[in-house]
Design a protein around this motif. Sequence first.
Motif, short mmCIF file in Angstrom:
data_model
loop_
_atom_site.label_atom_id
_atom_site.label_comp_id
_atom_site.label_asym_id
_atom_site.label_seq_id
_atom_site.Cartn_x
_atom_site.Cartn_y
_atom_site.Cartn_z
N PRO A 141 16.53 -57.98 98.56
CA PRO A 141 15.97 -56.64 98.34
C PRO A 141 16.56 -55.62 99.31
O PRO A 141 16.64 -55.86 100.51
CB PRO A 141 14.47 -56.84 98.59
N ASN A 143 19.64 -62.80 95.73
CA ASN A 143 19.27 -61.39 95.57
C ASN A 143 18.46 -60.95 96.79
O ASN A 143 17.35 -61.42 97.02
CB ASN A 143 18.47 -61.19 94.29
N HIS A 161 29.33 -67.51 94.14
CA HIS A 161 29.30 -66.37 93.22
C HIS A 161 28.58 -66.71 91.93
O HIS A 161 28.09 -65.82 91.23
CB HIS A 161 30.73 -65.91 92.92
N TYR A 183 19.59 -54.81 99.52
CA TYR A 183 21.01 -55.09 99.75
C TYR A 183 21.74 -55.38 98.45
O TYR A 183 22.80 -54.85 98.18
CB TYR A 183 21.17 -56.27 100.71
N GLY A 184 21.15 -56.23 97.63
CA GLY A 184 21.80 -56.60 96.37
C GLY A 184 22.11 -58.08 96.35
O GLY A 184 21.47 -58.89 97.03
N MET A 185 23.11 -58.44 95.59
CA MET A 185 23.47 -59.85 95.42
C MET A 185 24.37 -60.31 96.57
O MET A 185 25.35 -59.65 96.90
CB MET A 185 24.18 -60.04 94.08
#
Length: 312
Positions: free
Chosen positions: A259, A257, A252, A261-263
């Motif tokens: 693209p 990252n 965490h 989808y996010g983190m």
Amino acid sequence: MPKTKCAIIGSGNIGTDLMIKIRETSAHLELAVVIGIDPESEGLARARSLGIATSHDGIDGARMLPEWQEVRIVFDATSAKAHAYHNDICRMDGKYMVDLTPAAIGPYCVPVVNMEDHLDQQNVNMVTCGGQATIPMVYAVRRVSQALPYAEIVASVSSRSAGPGTRANLDEFTRTTKKGVEVIGGAKRGKAIIILNPAEPPMIMRDTVYTLSEGAEETEIAESVAAMVQEVQAYVPGYRLKQEVQFERFGHNSPLNIPGYGMFSGVKTSIFLEVEGAGHYLPPYAGNLDIMTSAGLATAERLAIKHFGAAA
């Protein structure tokens, strides 16, 4: 118990390899008809030499043969475009279809993952050779994970083993394999790449699988992958890991990252495979033929057992 009679549409590399497998290894199927469109094709010539009925006028010519009436299961080893017509004919004639093209008219089937779910379907689709090799690995990661946001597969096959039908289906290959990675493998997003390798001497089939998973430990994934390899080897003995499974963890405090989808926080798994063919038709480098025809044969035999009384 008599064997269930079957037919093969397509007398190229895939159809010829499948013909030899049925003749030499199947306890439940008897090959009654081989169908092509080139009267001079090597596959049709081999079938005739074995005393198998043939048609060089496609499926329409095959329907005029007396042997066609006794056929219960039809393999399609032609092209995605041609399969739609073949399926219409077989549906009208009351025959089950095992589709070895990327047409995906019927549900996707990977024997070690979901074969039993689709045995009541008139048409089942075997995805692609790359899908048969890699989707079991994607599923092996997914079944021990809470989520699988992404999976990517790269299938590299010898260009010598890719006949005209395979080459004509490259666009369908990538689309169908990608969807199979998602629908059967369980990835939220999938990607598929095929490479026709022109190396000489020809290279054995190689497959790489990358997954991003959440909620699984590396040991759980490695054990699940090893167990799945053994399951696939039950019908494709040349299927194996090329090296140990590799892992990379994103915490965490240092997420990835992605693209669209996010983190992402979790485990990246890299799985490296090779598939050595049984050499029934082309030499052992053609593992792409072997895994596709072996998967199709395994599925057809289960259809024969369930619907036509073949002994289990």
